[in-house]
Motif scaffolding. Sequence first.
Motif, PDB file in Angstrom:
ATOM      1  N   ASP A   5       0.865  -1.168   0.000  1.00  0.00           N
ATOM      2  CA  ASP A   5       0.000   0.000   0.000  1.00  0.00           C
ATOM      3  C   ASP A   5       0.909   1.227   0.000  1.00  0.00           C
ATOM      4  N   ARG A   6       0.580   2.189  -0.893  1.00  0.00           N
ATOM      5  CA  ARG A   6       1.452   3.366  -1.023  1.00  0.00           C
ATOM      6  C   ARG A   6       1.589   4.137   0.291  1.00  0.00           C
ATOM      7  N   SER A   7       0.585   4.017   1.156  1.00  0.00           N
ATOM      8  CA  SER A   7       0.659   4.760   2.418  1.00  0.00           C
ATOM      9  C   SER A   7       1.794   4.229   3.312  1.00  0.00           C
ATOM     10  N   ASN A   8       2.303   3.038   3.000  1.00  0.00           N
ATOM     11  CA  ASN A   8       3.420   2.474   3.777  1.00  0.00           C
ATOM     12  C   ASN A   8       4.780   2.691   3.108  1.00  0.00           C
ATOM     13  N   ALA A   9       4.796   3.510   2.054  1.00  0.00           N
ATOM     14  CA  ALA A   9       6.014   3.596   1.233  1.00  0.00           C
ATOM     15  C   ALA A   9       7.244   3.998   2.056  1.00  0.00           C
ATOM     16  N   VAL A  10       7.120   5.027   2.869  1.00  0.00           N
ATOM     17  CA  VAL A  10       8.307   5.547   3.562  1.00  0.00           C
ATOM     18  C   VAL A  10       8.909   4.480   4.473  1.00  0.00           C
ATOM     19  N   ASP A  11       8.068   3.822   5.253  1.00  0.00           N
ATOM     20  CA  ASP A  11       8.591   2.813   6.189  1.00  0.00           C
ATOM     21  C   ASP A  11       9.141   1.596   5.446  1.00  0.00           C
ATOM     22  N   ALA A  12       8.430   1.159   4.405  1.00  0.00           N
ATOM     23  CA  ALA A  12       8.882  -0.036   3.678  1.00  0.00           C
ATOM     24  C   ALA A  12      10.207   0.237   2.962  1.00  0.00           C
ATOM     25  N   LEU A  13      10.324   1.406   2.363  1.00  0.00           N
ATOM     26  CA  LEU A  13      11.579   1.729   1.674  1.00  0.00           C
ATOM     27  C   LEU A  13      12.715   1.860   2.684  1.00  0.00           C
ATOM     28  N   GLY A  14      12.399   2.392   3.853  1.00  0.00           N
ATOM     29  CA  GLY A  14      13.408   2.485   4.911  1.00  0.00           C
ATOM     30  C   GLY A  14      13.903   1.104   5.321  1.00  0.00           C
ATOM     31  N   ALA A  15      12.967   0.152   5.444  1.00  0.00           N
ATOM     32  CA  ALA A  15      13.350  -1.222   5.831  1.00  0.00           C
ATOM     33  C   ALA A  15      14.278  -1.832   4.781  1.00  0.00           C
ATOM     34  N   LEU A  16      14.026  -1.554   3.524  1.00  0.00           N
ATOM     35  CA  LEU A  16      14.865  -2.123   2.461  1.00  0.00           C
ATOM     36  C   LEU A  16      16.218  -1.420   2.379  1.00  0.00           C
ATOM     37  N   ARG A  17      16.221  -0.107   2.590  1.00  0.00           N
ATOM     38  CA  ARG A  17      17.520   0.595   2.596  1.00  0.00           C
ATOM     39  C   ARG A  17      18.422   0.041   3.695  1.00  0.00           C
ATOM     40  N   ALA A  18      17.809  -0.338   4.804  1.00  0.00           N
ATOM     41  CA  ALA A  18      18.613  -0.903   5.904  1.00  0.00           C
ATOM     42  C   ALA A  18      19.252  -2.233   5.503  1.00  0.00           C
ATOM     43  N   MET A  19      18.737  -2.872   4.451  1.00  0.00           N
ATOM     44  CA  MET A  19      19.308  -4.139   3.965  1.00  0.00           C
ATOM     45  C   MET A  19      20.234  -3.924   2.773  1.00  0.00           C
ATOM     46  N   GLY A  20      20.534  -2.669   2.458  1.00  0.00           N
ATOM     47  CA  GLY A  20      21.279  -2.348   1.240  1.00  0.00           C
ATOM     48  C   GLY A  20      22.562  -3.149   1.065  1.00  0.00           C
ATOM     49  N   GLU A  21      23.331  -3.286   2.145  1.00  0.00           N
ATOM     50  CA  GLU A  21      24.626  -3.991   2.033  1.00  0.00           C
ATOM     51  C   GLU A  21      24.427  -5.474   1.716  1.00  0.00           C
ATOM     52  N   GLN A  22      23.323  -6.050   2.176  1.00  0.00           N
ATOM     53  CA  GLN A  22      23.039  -7.461   1.868  1.00  0.00           C
ATOM     54  C   GLN A  22      22.534  -7.615   0.431  1.00  0.00           C
ATOM     55  N   ILE A  23      21.726  -6.657   0.008  1.00  0.00           N
ATOM     56  CA  ILE A  23      21.067  -6.769  -1.294  1.00  0.00           C
ATOM     57  C   ILE A  23      22.032  -6.455  -2.448  1.00  0.00           C
ATOM     58  N   ALA A  24      22.773  -5.367  -2.312  1.00  0.00           N
ATOM     59  CA  ALA A  24      23.517  -4.800  -3.453  1.00  0.00           C
ATOM     60  C   ALA A  24      24.456  -5.782  -4.173  1.00  0.00           C
ATOM     61  N   PRO A  25      25.194  -6.660  -3.471  1.00  0.00           N
ATOM     62  CA  PRO A  25      26.136  -7.520  -4.209  1.00  0.00           C
ATOM     63  C   PRO A  25      25.452  -8.449  -5.214  1.00  0.00           C
ATOM     64  N   HIS A  26      24.176  -8.718  -5.021  1.00  0.00           N
ATOM     65  CA  HIS A  26      23.485  -9.680  -5.893  1.00  0.00           C
ATOM     66  C   HIS A  26      22.515  -9.010  -6.864  1.00  0.00           C
ATOM     67  N   LEU A  27      22.452  -7.688  -6.768  1.00  0.00           N
ATOM     68  CA  LEU A  27      21.430  -6.944  -7.501  1.00  0.00           C
ATOM     69  C   LEU A  27      21.977  -6.367  -8.800  1.00  0.00           C
ATOM     70  N   ARG A  28      21.129  -6.369  -9.843  1.00  0.00           N
ATOM     71  CA  ARG A  28      21.459  -5.550 -11.015  1.00  0.00           C
ATOM     72  C   ARG A  28      20.843  -4.166 -10.794  1.00  0.00           C
ATOM     73  N   VAL A  29      19.548  -4.137 -10.524  1.00  0.00           N
ATOM     74  CA  VAL A  29      18.920  -2.845 -10.229  1.00  0.00           C
ATOM     75  C   VAL A  29      17.546  -3.107  -9.594  1.00  0.00           C
ATOM     76  N   ALA A  30      17.063  -2.152  -8.817  1.00  0.00           N
ATOM     77  CA  ALA A  30      15.687  -2.226  -8.288  1.00  0.00           C
ATOM     78  C   ALA A  30      14.909  -1.049  -8.858  1.00  0.00           C
ATOM     79  N   GLU A  31      13.605  -1.268  -9.071  1.00  0.00           N
ATOM     80  CA  GLU A  31      12.764  -0.237  -9.685  1.00  0.00           C
ATOM     81  C   GLU A  31      11.492  -0.045  -8.857  1.00  0.00           C
ATOM     82  N   LEU A  32      11.158   1.207  -8.580  1.00  0.00           N
ATOM     83  CA  LEU A  32       9.940   1.541  -7.839  1.00  0.00           C
ATOM     84  C   LEU A  32       8.950   2.168  -8.807  1.00  0.00           C
ATOM     85  N   ARG A  33       7.715   1.648  -8.804  1.00  0.00           N
ATOM     86  CA  ARG A  33       6.673   2.200  -9.677  1.00  0.00           C
ATOM     87  C   ARG A  33       5.348   2.226  -8.926  1.00  0.00           C
ATOM     88  N   THR A  34       4.428   3.065  -9.389  1.00  0.00           N
ATOM     89  CA  THR A  34       3.121   3.124  -8.740  1.00  0.00           C
ATOM     90  C   THR A  34       2.050   2.522  -9.653  1.00  0.00           C
TER      91      THR A  34
END
Length: 421
Positions: free
Chosen positions: A297-326
């Motif tokens: 739900d878009r109303s949770n965007a700030v908190d959900a994106l914050g939770a994922l940013r906190a995982m950035g170091e775990q995610i980035a080595p395996h990622l090509r790119v992430a995309e956010l869309r509405t």
Amino acid sequence: MTVSNAARGVGTNWAGTYTFTAKRLHYPRTLDEVREIVSRSPRVRALGTRHSFNDGADNDGDLVSLADLELDPVIDPAASTVTVAAGIRYGVLASYLQQNGYALHNMGSLPHISVAGAVSTGTHGSGDTSGNLSTAVSGLEIVSGRGAVISVTRDDRDFEGMVVGLGALGIVTRVTLDLQPSFDMRQDLYDDLPWDTLLGDVAAVTSSAYSVSLFTNWLGESLERVWMKTKLERGEPSTMPEVLFGAHRSSIEREADYDNITVRGGVPGPWSERLPHFRLDATPSHGDEIQTEYFIDRSNAVDALGALRAMGEQIAPHLRVAELRTVASDSLWMSPAYGRDTLGIAFTWKNEPDAVARLATLIEAALAAYDPRPHWGKLFAMDAAAVAPKYERLADFGALADRLDPDRQFRNEYLERVLGI
Ligand SMILES: Cc1cc2nc3c(=O)[nH]c(=O)nc-3n(C[C@H](O)[C@H](O)[C@H](O)COP(=O)(O)OP(=O)(O)OC[C@H]3O[C@@H](n4cnc5c(N)ncnc54)[C@H](O)[C@@H]3O)c2cc1C
């Protein structure tokens, strides 16, 4: 009708990350040939252009591709609709519509996918007020259990349960889609959008163009890229600023290296060549990849994106790119945007199945407080126990599938594992 060589098997999905177990792949040319296959096969499913990343289309029997189904698109000017053979690819349809003065409301990032395969999984583009591609469907023809042909429109009682059908209701042979008059667009790419600016007012950014995509690797203080698609009023001059929300015009607007993407740099052009990110005549994305995507739900965007940013170091080595869309809220029972204005958080991973499986579980745990729904066509770890509470019409969908498919010809392991039906 042709049938693939059983000795060679049906092959893999587009990315080569999943090998189908089905024994035969049929290419019927007519509705009667589809009915004939369904009438005699105890296990049968439709296959689109194989762009999904999971076993959703598979079974241990027969698959049916509608790529050869003979039917030219039929435009109904009075109703402002087009009826197409289900296997037509969006890119082919889009250029036909453009030539005839019409447009679709939106497209996914790649024009290579089939219409039926895309609408069956709730495939989406971006836009705060733009529903996913399934929301443009106003009619369906389906070859259902025992070869029965059913035709439904928005007036039918169960229509909203049939569009995002996950192949569980039968083989969709024709799709009718809403049209609008053709329009022009421009695409502009910007680099380095500060996270603080985005999180300060997510809606200000996502509503600032007809379609906005935000790309990130989850590291650092800025998102790497913003991709804006702006609808142009005919005859009106259109300019875009050099700096937007603190992001600067991207250097890749001019680089030839990115030749698989559609024309950018603010050059006006038809919707059919601006709404998709990728060109139909080129390989989309990377090819050697796995994708996962979650909808909140878009109303949770700030908190959900914050939770994922906190995982950035775990995610980035395996990622090509992430995309956010509405994606705008809709009322299609099995749509990931059912009942809520949605933010899609898509991950394009390196082809590292073990790492992706591990990270999918971790990401689902990190997003659990925000009730994430998975993309039906991508990889995810959730099972039916986790998915069921997210879809209030799931029991109705299961009952509909039982009614249309009494012999369970279209059921497969995926539907059992993910939906428990
Ligand atoms: C590079 C890349 C980019 C992508 N970008 C996006 C994006 O921008 N947005 C997005 O939302 N998704 C995106 N996806 C995911 C993709 O859009 C979906 O997985 C879509 O369902 C693929 O369509 P397909 O024609 O390949 O169907 P398939 O993957 O072949 O099948 C998908 C499902 O649809 C069913 N199906 C197919 N045809 C029929 C039919 N005729 N009748 C009944 N059921 C049918 C199948 O049985 C299966 O359950 C992307 C995928 C790739 C590889």
